[in-house]
Enzyme design. Sequence first.
Site, PDB file in Angstrom:
ATOM      1  N   SER A  63     -12.878  54.710  15.022  1.00  0.00           N
ATOM      2  CA  SER A  63     -13.992  53.789  14.856  1.00  0.00           C
ATOM      3  C   SER A  63     -15.152  54.269  15.713  1.00  0.00           C
ATOM      4  O   SER A  63     -14.944  54.838  16.783  1.00  0.00           O
ATOM      5  CB  SER A  63     -13.546  52.395  15.286  1.00  0.00           C
ATOM      6  OG  SER A  63     -14.650  51.619  15.671  1.00  0.00           O
ATOM      7  N   LYS A  79      -8.987  53.135  18.258  1.00  0.00           N
ATOM      8  CA  LYS A  79      -8.467  52.973  16.902  1.00  0.00           C
ATOM      9  C   LYS A  79      -8.126  54.287  16.220  1.00  0.00           C
ATOM     10  O   LYS A  79      -8.841  55.274  16.330  1.00  0.00           O
ATOM     11  CB  LYS A  79      -9.482  52.218  16.031  1.00  0.00           C
ATOM     12  CG  LYS A  79      -9.618  50.764  16.457  1.00  0.00           C
ATOM     13  CD  LYS A  79      -9.995  49.890  15.293  1.00  0.00           C
ATOM     14  CE  LYS A  79      -8.823  49.737  14.344  1.00  0.00           C
ATOM     15  NZ  LYS A  79      -9.208  49.037  13.128  1.00  0.00           N
ATOM     16  N   GLU A 133      -6.967  55.580   2.557  1.00  0.00           N
ATOM     17  CA  GLU A 133      -7.816  54.573   1.905  1.00  0.00           C
ATOM     18  C   GLU A 133      -8.712  55.244   0.858  1.00  0.00           C
ATOM     19  O   GLU A 133      -8.917  54.702  -0.239  1.00  0.00           O
ATOM     20  CB  GLU A 133      -8.649  53.839   2.965  1.00  0.00           C
ATOM     21  CG  GLU A 133      -7.767  52.983   3.866  1.00  0.00           C
ATOM     22  CD  GLU A 133      -8.458  52.535   5.157  1.00  0.00           C
ATOM     23  OE1 GLU A 133      -7.810  51.837   5.938  1.00  0.00           O
ATOM     24  OE2 GLU A 133      -9.626  52.898   5.388  1.00  0.00           O
ATOM     25  N   HIS A 163       7.773  42.777  -3.361  1.00  0.00           N
ATOM     26  CA  HIS A 163       6.755  41.766  -3.035  1.00  0.00           C
ATOM     27  C   HIS A 163       6.260  41.944  -1.602  1.00  0.00           C
ATOM     28  O   HIS A 163       5.849  40.984  -0.958  1.00  0.00           O
ATOM     29  CB  HIS A 163       7.303  40.343  -3.229  1.00  0.00           C
ATOM     30  CG  HIS A 163       8.040  40.170  -4.525  1.00  0.00           C
ATOM     31  ND1 HIS A 163       7.413  39.867  -5.707  1.00  0.00           N
ATOM     32  CD2 HIS A 163       9.354  40.316  -4.823  1.00  0.00           C
ATOM     33  CE1 HIS A 163       8.309  39.811  -6.684  1.00  0.00           C
ATOM     34  NE2 HIS A 163       9.493  40.091  -6.174  1.00  0.00           N
TER      35      HIS A 163
END
Length: 509
Positions: free
Chosen positions: A287, A293, A300, A168
């Site tokens: 970014s 970043k 992804e 979980h």
Amino acid sequence: MSEEPTTDAAADGGQQDGGQTVVRRDRFSGGPARGFLSSMDADDRIFEADLAVDRSHAVMLAEQGIVPEDDIGAILVALDDVEEAGFDALPAGEDVHEAIESAVIERVGPAGGKMHTARSRNDEVATCIRYRLREDLLDAVEAVNLLRETLLAVADEHTETVMPGYTHLQPAQPTTVAHYLCSYEGQLSRDAARLLDAYARTNESPLGAAAFAGTPFDVDRERTAELLGFDGVVENSMDASSARDFLYEGVAALAGVATTLSGLAEDLVVFSNKGLVELDDDYASTSSIMPQKKNPDTMELVRSVAGDAAGGLQGLLTTLKGLPRAYNRDLQNATTHAWETVDAVVEATEVAAGAVGTAHWPEEALADAAGEGFSTATGVADLLAMHGVPFRTAHEVVAQAAKAAERTSGETASDAGEADYEALDAAAREHLGESLDEAVGEDAVKAALDPAHSVAMRDSRGGPAPEAAEATLASATEDLEHDRTLVGDARDALAAAEDELAAEVADYV
Ligand code: ARG
């Protein structure tokens, strides 16, 4: 687009079309729907397949005495020339089959039209798709095997690198990086097996089924199957030219791979977020506005390919659903789902292998996180149960201690080790009527609370203890070798058939 004028050339099988000879254009030129009818945009993919299918069919026609050897020789010479000129040089045609036939007729004259004796585009295209897809499926298995090899190699370096295991998405029990990585290797080994199953049913020849109803010519279907490297023929001719279950089986197996990858990718995104893994710069992105970043973009995108693959499977099944027997043109659009899915999944698998192979697992941060959230509590319950306390009672003792120590998440084991022991001891006195030291021994409990020790205790088969992980690694490595042999054997068989076909063709040209 206006309808083309018919010319006399149509009478002997060909017709002029902007200076190029085409077949079957006397009445159904396509007109305004010509582009809509055409599969040429997608057919580049089966250009080589169609040439092989043409060659094997031609050789068989000669061997069976269906078409004279001289004509077959001229057709085979023309096919070599068509191959040399390449897909982009093909004359206009509704599809690659028609275009290649036109190109052969251009070179040979009307006798080139004998190539299409005793077959139809329906068995032809079904054969081409299977011929090409089986290579794609082997590529997919190889990509999966590369990822498996990578997972095993990284796992081998981290059999003692303790990390948190989650259920979980909450810290659950400590495990190791090796144990975690091997979990995906196991799933991928089954994904590979599913691809190989799909390969076996793809590798059967529909050629000789003609439109669906067979042919009065004395074709030798086993012979063309053999020349094309198929393991056998699809028996029933209506089944052979219309069924596409081999497509959805392959695409379903690919969607399975993509689904496995999506879980791995999601984990790596989450672990990156927690500082538990660092992707190599090659597999990260930054970014355009926030230069500090480092984003796990590759993971992804890998995660997103599950959407493409599930969409491909859905599109394919929906296209096939309710199609009547035998051939329907819908099948032309079914095929592209397979090509798109296999390309997306193979690429994502290779990227995942690269990312896994170059990622850094920060051992200290992993060890700290492994003790978060009283994650060793189950080990203490196990210890009590080993000393005769019913597991349910042991569970209550630990649950009460976890609540008292407010150890649901966050703190590390080293912050809270002493407090945890105190809380457990209090709970033991209440439930068991004796101290923890009396029940199992203080040292044993403190050891069980240590994440590394907790991992070492769980040495059941397939568990995270280093020696159990070593055994998993050994058997997984053996299984991978075996699967690689299967792929190698399949490739060898295809290469041998290619050589045999080339040798037969050489006899005629
Ligand atoms: N290009 C077609 C396909 O991909 C094959 C042509 C069969 N056409 C036909 N009208 N029977 O399915």
